[in-house]
Design a protein around this motif. Sequence first.
Motif, PDB file in Angstrom:
ATOM      1  N   GLN A  30       4.101  -2.278   3.456  1.00 37.81           N
ATOM      2  CA  GLN A  30       3.104  -1.561   4.245  1.00 37.81           C
ATOM      3  C   GLN A  30       3.061  -2.079   5.681  1.00 37.81           C
ATOM      4  O   GLN A  30       2.851  -1.306   6.622  1.00 37.81           O
ATOM      5  CB  GLN A  30       1.732  -1.653   3.578  1.00 37.81           C
ATOM      6  CG  GLN A  30       1.663  -0.898   2.267  1.00 37.81           C
ATOM      7  CD  GLN A  30       0.249  -0.779   1.718  1.00 37.81           C
ATOM      8  OE1 GLN A  30       0.048  -0.215   0.656  1.00 37.81           O
ATOM      9  NE2 GLN A  30      -0.731  -1.311   2.417  1.00 37.81           N
ATOM     10  N   SER A  45      -2.513   1.922   4.747  1.00 33.50           N
ATOM     11  CA  SER A  45      -3.011   1.618   3.404  1.00 33.50           C
ATOM     12  C   SER A  45      -3.621   2.854   2.751  1.00 33.50           C
ATOM     13  O   SER A  45      -3.361   3.152   1.577  1.00 33.50           O
ATOM     14  CB  SER A  45      -4.042   0.490   3.474  1.00 33.50           C
ATOM     15  OG  SER A  45      -4.540   0.183   2.180  1.00 33.50           O
ATOM     16  N   ASN A  46      -4.411   3.597   3.506  1.00 35.07           N
ATOM     17  CA  ASN A  46      -5.048   4.803   2.966  1.00 35.07           C
ATOM     18  C   ASN A  46      -4.009   5.871   2.634  1.00 35.07           C
ATOM     19  O   ASN A  46      -4.093   6.546   1.600  1.00 35.07           O
ATOM     20  CB  ASN A  46      -6.066   5.359   3.961  1.00 35.07           C
ATOM     21  CG  ASN A  46      -7.298   4.470   4.072  1.00 35.07           C
ATOM     22  OD1 ASN A  46      -7.638   3.743   3.140  1.00 35.07           O
ATOM     23  ND2 ASN A  46      -7.958   4.512   5.219  1.00 35.07           N
ATOM     24  N   ARG A  49      -1.995   4.922  -0.489  1.00 30.14           N
ATOM     25  CA  ARG A  49      -2.786   5.160  -1.695  1.00 30.14           C
ATOM     26  C   ARG A  49      -2.800   6.654  -2.059  1.00 30.14           C
ATOM     27  O   ARG A  49      -2.646   7.044  -3.206  1.00 30.14           O
ATOM     28  CB  ARG A  49      -4.217   4.657  -1.493  1.00 30.14           C
ATOM     29  CG  ARG A  49      -5.083   4.835  -2.752  1.00 30.14           C
ATOM     30  CD  ARG A  49      -6.447   4.186  -2.621  1.00 30.14           C
ATOM     31  NE  ARG A  49      -7.225   4.818  -1.564  1.00 30.14           N
ATOM     32  CZ  ARG A  49      -7.506   4.223  -0.397  1.00 30.14           C
ATOM     33  NH1 ARG A  49      -7.041   3.003  -0.145  1.00 30.14           N
ATOM     34  NH2 ARG A  49      -8.230   4.849   0.510  1.00 30.14           N
ATOM     35  N   GLU A  50      -2.958   7.498  -1.046  1.00 30.68           N
ATOM     36  CA  GLU A  50      -2.984   8.948  -1.258  1.00 30.68           C
ATOM     37  C   GLU A  50      -1.635   9.455  -1.785  1.00 30.68           C
ATOM     38  O   GLU A  50      -1.589  10.255  -2.738  1.00 30.68           O
ATOM     39  CB  GLU A  50      -3.322   9.638   0.056  1.00 30.68           C
ATOM     40  CG  GLU A  50      -3.426  11.144  -0.014  1.00 30.68           C
ATOM     41  CD  GLU A  50      -3.837  11.752   1.321  1.00 30.68           C
ATOM     42  OE1 GLU A  50      -3.664  12.971   1.467  1.00 30.68           O
ATOM     43  OE2 GLU A  50      -4.307  11.007   2.207  1.00 30.68           O
ATOM     44  N   ARG A  52       0.611   7.702  -3.325  1.00 34.01           N
ATOM     45  CA  ARG A  52       0.846   7.155  -4.660  1.00 34.01           C
ATOM     46  C   ARG A  52       0.094   7.965  -5.714  1.00 34.01           C
ATOM     47  O   ARG A  52       0.647   8.287  -6.775  1.00 34.01           O
ATOM     48  CB  ARG A  52       0.389   5.697  -4.696  1.00 34.01           C
ATOM     49  CG  ARG A  52       0.655   4.999  -6.033  1.00 34.01           C
ATOM     50  CD  ARG A  52       0.141   3.578  -6.020  1.00 34.01           C
ATOM     51  NE  ARG A  52       0.524   2.841  -7.199  1.00 34.01           N
ATOM     52  CZ  ARG A  52       0.138   1.598  -7.465  1.00 34.01           C
ATOM     53  NH1 ARG A  52      -0.644   0.957  -6.590  1.00 34.01           N
ATOM     54  NH2 ARG A  52       0.531   0.999  -8.561  1.00 34.01           N
ATOM     55  N   GLU A  53      -1.137   8.324  -5.415  1.00 29.51           N
ATOM     56  CA  GLU A  53      -1.914   9.131  -6.356  1.00 29.51           C
ATOM     57  C   GLU A  53      -1.294  10.506  -6.556  1.00 29.51           C
ATOM     58  O   GLU A  53      -1.395  11.093  -7.639  1.00 29.51           O
ATOM     59  CB  GLU A  53      -3.358   9.267  -5.859  1.00 29.51           C
ATOM     60  CG  GLU A  53      -4.143   7.959  -5.914  1.00 29.51           C
ATOM     61  CD  GLU A  53      -5.497   8.071  -5.234  1.00 29.51           C
ATOM     62  OE1 GLU A  53      -5.766   9.122  -4.605  1.00 29.51           O
ATOM     63  OE2 GLU A  53      -6.284   7.100  -5.321  1.00 29.51           O
ATOM     64  N   ARG A  70       3.495  -5.493  -0.793  1.00 24.25           N
ATOM     65  CA  ARG A  70       3.745  -4.357  -1.665  1.00 24.25           C
ATOM     66  C   ARG A  70       4.852  -3.499  -1.055  1.00 24.25           C
ATOM     67  O   ARG A  70       4.771  -3.107   0.112  1.00 24.25           O
ATOM     68  CB  ARG A  70       2.480  -3.518  -1.861  1.00 24.25           C
ATOM     69  CG  ARG A  70       1.344  -4.290  -2.542  1.00 24.25           C
ATOM     70  CD  ARG A  70       0.295  -3.346  -3.106  1.00 24.25           C
ATOM     71  NE  ARG A  70      -0.276  -2.475  -2.083  1.00 24.25           N
ATOM     72  CZ  ARG A  70      -1.019  -1.412  -2.366  1.00 24.25           C
ATOM     73  NH1 ARG A  70      -1.243  -1.073  -3.625  1.00 24.25           N
ATOM     74  NH2 ARG A  70      -1.533  -0.680  -1.398  1.00 24.25           N
TER      75      ARG A  70
END
Length: 399
Positions: A30, A45-46, A49-50, A52-53, A70
């Motif tokens: 990241q 980071s946001n 996460r989005e 990945r979801e 990561r």
Amino acid sequence: METPGSQTSLHRANLERVVRAVRLAGSLTQAEIARSTGLSAATVSNIVRELREGGTVEVTPTSAGGRRARSVSLSGDAGMVVGVDFGHTHLRVAIGNLAHQVLAEESEPLDVDASSAQGFDRAELLVKRLIEATGIGPDKIVGVGLGVPGPIDVESGTLGSTAILPGWSGINPSRELSGRLGVPVYVDNDANLGALGELVWGSGRGVKDLAYIKVASGVGAGLVIEGQIYRGPGGTAGEIGHITLDESGPVCRCGNRGCLETFTAARYVLPLLQSSHGPDLTMEKVVQLAREGDPGCRRVVADVGRHIGSGVANLCNLLNPSRVVLGGSLAEAGELVLAPIRESVSRYAIPSAARRLSVLPGALGARAEVLGALALVLGEMGDSTLLDSSVPAGSLAFT
């Protein structure tokens, strides 16, 4: 409706920046994503996460600089790419995913005198056979990279005049293969793809300016400037084989005399040894014998290296690359050919350019071009389709 400059538009652009950075690199932490995109760590980071979801990326623990981190890579299910390399005597195909993993690879002999239709028939069958062998659904293939041993006209997309595949002149390779496979096909010459392959996977990693020199039936160079292949307005940049070394030298296939190619390409070099080493000699065999100490083969390899070094010196004076990577079977000669190249560069190049240049053998060998074909697709792909199919619709919040 999405409007330019809106928060939705900005968010979409940031998503695509992150996906593109990861796609081109294969995997990034990241922190590396933040540096390469210019986005803040919190924004990255946001977005990660989005993504990945939504199933677009996968995140795995790793370490960077001794600290826990990561690693972000595109999902193995996000799509597949195909690389096809037509050579003077071979056809090679590879299948990879968007995380830069090669899943299958195979090569077979190709008769140089075969028609283009026969060549594309063989390519179609080999691609479909590999797809079936890997268990991948054909709908997962998002694009094909195709390498050919000749210049591609940037306006028409046709293969220019070539003595290596004479029956292919005027053919539009992209249209031919795309019509058979039903997916976008991106085409480039083999030297450019060798440069891309070494840049992404091999001896060119970590540099932004390099020249990949391939010596085989012809001599060509793939030029990378600021991390991008430089093709020139007509698509013929890198034709180093047609630098004139001797105006009274042998007549080249281009019509000029004494081109670099006439002193280094296999069809000019092998006759020098055939009377003493037999008519079935190949460049691979010459390199092998040179490594084993054969004095004639060592002399020929050294002479070829010095001639290549003259061409590399010209490149240094004009473009000042930081690295030159030697590909093709000649690279297997190691220092037997690299040392004479460096000697000529030191003699003929501007000292400041020569001091900053490193000359290395290719790390990928015969695979450089087909892996470069994979890299070509990864570089040409757009990210919108990937995002539209992978990220939950609500997460983009279109208004």
